[in-house]
Design an enzyme around this catalytic site. Structure first.
Site, short mmCIF file in Angstrom:
data_model
loop_
_atom_site.label_atom_id
_atom_site.label_comp_id
_atom_site.label_asym_id
_atom_site.label_seq_id
_atom_site.Cartn_x
_atom_site.Cartn_y
_atom_site.Cartn_z
N GLU A 243 0.84 -1.20 0.00
CA GLU A 243 0.00 0.00 0.00
C GLU A 243 0.88 1.25 0.00
O GLU A 243 0.66 2.19 -0.76
CB GLU A 243 -0.86 -0.03 1.26
CG GLU A 243 -2.20 0.57 1.13
CD GLU A 243 -2.99 0.35 2.41
OE1 GLU A 243 -2.70 -0.61 3.15
OE2 GLU A 243 -3.88 1.16 2.68
N1 LIG Z 1 -7.99 11.80 -3.17
C1 LIG Z 1 -8.28 10.53 -2.91
N2 LIG Z 1 -8.53 10.16 -1.66
C2 LIG Z 1 -8.80 8.89 -1.44
C3 LIG Z 1 -8.82 7.95 -2.47
N3 LIG Z 1 -9.09 6.78 -1.94
C4 LIG Z 1 -9.24 6.97 -0.62
N4 LIG Z 1 -9.08 8.26 -0.30
C5 LIG Z 1 -9.16 8.84 1.03
O1 LIG Z 1 -8.76 7.86 1.98
C6 LIG Z 1 -9.42 8.09 3.22
C7 LIG Z 1 -10.13 6.86 3.69
O2 LIG Z 1 -9.26 5.80 3.80
P1 LIG Z 1 -9.68 4.33 3.39
O3 LIG Z 1 -8.97 4.01 2.11
O4 LIG Z 1 -11.16 4.17 3.37
O5 LIG Z 1 -9.14 3.48 4.60
P2 LIG Z 1 -7.94 2.42 4.68
O6 LIG Z 1 -8.51 1.12 4.25
O7 LIG Z 1 -7.52 2.42 6.12
O8 LIG Z 1 -6.86 2.91 3.77
C8 LIG Z 1 -10.38 9.21 2.98
O9 LIG Z 1 -9.77 10.39 3.40
C9 LIG Z 1 -10.54 9.24 1.46
O10 LIG Z 1 -10.88 10.51 1.05
C10 LIG Z 1 -8.54 8.39 -3.80
O11 LIG Z 1 -8.52 7.67 -4.75
N5 LIG Z 1 -8.28 9.69 -3.95
CA LIG Z 2 -6.73 3.78 1.67
#
Ligand SMILES: Nc1nc2c(ncn2[C@@H]2O[C@H](COP(=O)(O)OP(=O)(O)O)[C@@H](O)[C@H]2O)c(=O)[nH]1
Ligand SMILES: [Ca+2]
Length: 406
Positions: free
Chosen positions: A150
């Protein structure tokens, strides 16, 4: 035309229609099954010159909430959310290229935190959706991604988009990703000293674009913004929460509410009688990070790209513009945390967690990673109109492994 196309006409801007597809255009579909949402990234590449590497031409991006882990007990319903996003790719990719367009989903911390059984059931349902689609489904097309990838893949994305992975003078930048359930730090160490003092499992060699990069990277599971809220409330990894009330000095005094995360409902509230405000709150969040993270000396003076929740919270508090992003110092987050935490009644229209989130981000940066007050953070959501997400790096890696390019 099918109903599906009719349905999407309301959502798709005109440039998403596949009219301009040229003979030398190809596509890659990457799903990010994050802890707070599922996102589809449809990348378009153009091979302009057979001698050269194909160029990234554009991206179609869409997301849904909540993430797959919220469907821990209804895997079919979870897979249905993926199917709806995949229908977008049906409209975006010209039919004659469907069979050649790979589709892959990688899940992150949300699924890592579920039981093996529940996570696998979700992945299996998603795999079925892929198999029923007209796209190319490679082996291992649906999986939980290793945390170190990641970080590495996000680092590849940012450094590719900023032009640091091509040409002679490569000045790569480090990356900070703050997700819902986990957080990553990645950089290319410049000093021999850093390599010596770093635990072996924080260093990974990675090959991309004909270069090998030995990167420092680590994913801290349970240190994403939402997991940190639970940790601060003392509710993380609890077997049964049974309607128990979790209180914190980081929340508005009179608040009592419910919160759903990872398929569990939590009751939480403010310190009705006790203290509230930045000071007691910072002590609470400090307990979550203090002594739990590795602090590489080298990063203290360098600047980093930061995205996801670092970006979102900086936007929420007007530290940066939603479209433009901007450059901040670590101390800007601390200043905002004080302002919000010591005036919670004034910020009561925003999320009740705003104070806790800002205090946590401050503590994570300063006491967790060991950044200085004046460390510069470049907050970026998009570079050249492409999302700064690990998904682009993952797509390069995918195309490389399929022998399609790169
Ligand atoms: N700009 C942007 N933000 C993203 C993207 N994917 C996830 N995020 C951000 O990532 C955060 C959420 O993390 P998430 O991926 O759901 O959780 P994780 O599984 O712990 O990485 C939020 O702030 C989203 O806005 C993306 O493709 N572009
Ligand atoms: Ca993420």
């Amino acid at each position: 035309h099918s109903n599906r196309e009719m349905w999407f006409q309301n959502f798709l801007p005109p440039n998403m229609c596949p009219i301009n597809a040229k003979a030398n255009t190809f596509y890659g579909i990457m799903f990010d099954a994050g802890s707070t949402g599922t996102r589809i990234h449809i990348y378009t590449f153009v091979q302009k010159n057979p001698e050269k590497l194909p160029e990234l031409e554009g991206e179609i991006f869409e997301s849904v909430k909540p993430g797959l882990s919220a469907y821990a007990d209804q895997p079919e319903k979870g897979a249905e959310t993926v199917k709806r996003l995949l229908d977008m790719a049906i409209d975006a990719v010209p039919p004659h290229l469907w069979k050649k367009t790979p589709v892959v989903l990688k899940a992150t911390a949300g699924l890592r935190l579920l039981s093996e059984e529940k996570a696998q059931a979700l992945l299996l349902e998603v795999k079925e959706v892929f198999e029923e689609s007209p796209f190319l489904v490679p082996e291992d097309s649906v999986s939980i991604m290793d945390g170190s990838y990641e970080g590495i893949l996000a680092w590849i994305t940012v450094n590719f988009l900023t032009g640091q992975l091509s040409g002679q003078n490569q000045h790569t930048v480090g990356t900070l990703d703050l997700g819902g359930a986990s957080t990553q730090i990645t950089f290319l160490p410049r000093f021999e000293e850093t390599l010596k003092e770093t635990p072996g499992d924080f260093l990974t060699s990675f090959e991309m674009f004909n270069s090998t990069y030995k990167l420092y990277t680590h994913s801290y599971l349970g240190f994403g913004l939402k997991a940190a809220r639970l940790a601060t409330l003392g509710a993380l990894n609890m077997e049964a929460v049974d309607g128990q009330m979790f209180r914190s000095s980081c929340l508005p005094k009179q608040l009592e509410a419910e919160w759903h995360f990872g398929g569990v409902t939590y009751r939480y509230g403010g310190n009705k009688e006790g203290e509230t405000g930045f000071k007691p709150c910072y002590l609470e969040v400090l307990k979550v990070v203090k002594g739990k993270l590795h602090q590489p000396d080298e990063i203290r003076g360098s600047s980093f790209y930061a995205f996801s929740y670092y970006y979102d919270r900086a936007v929420d508090t007007n530290l940066i513009d939603y479209e433009q992003g901007g450059v901040l110092e670590v101390k800007d987050f601390e200043r905002k945390a004080k302002e919000v935490c010591d005036n919670m009644q004034r910020y009561n229209s925003a999320s009740p967690f705003l104070c806790m989130d800002l205090a946590y981000i401050t503590a994570l940066l300063k006491e967790g990673f060991g950044f200085r007050d004046n460390t510069l953070l470049q907050l970026t959501k998009k570079v050249n109109n492409i999302e700064t997400s690990w998904t682009l790096g993952a797509t390069f890696h995918l195309l490389q492994s399929l022998g399609m390019t790169y």
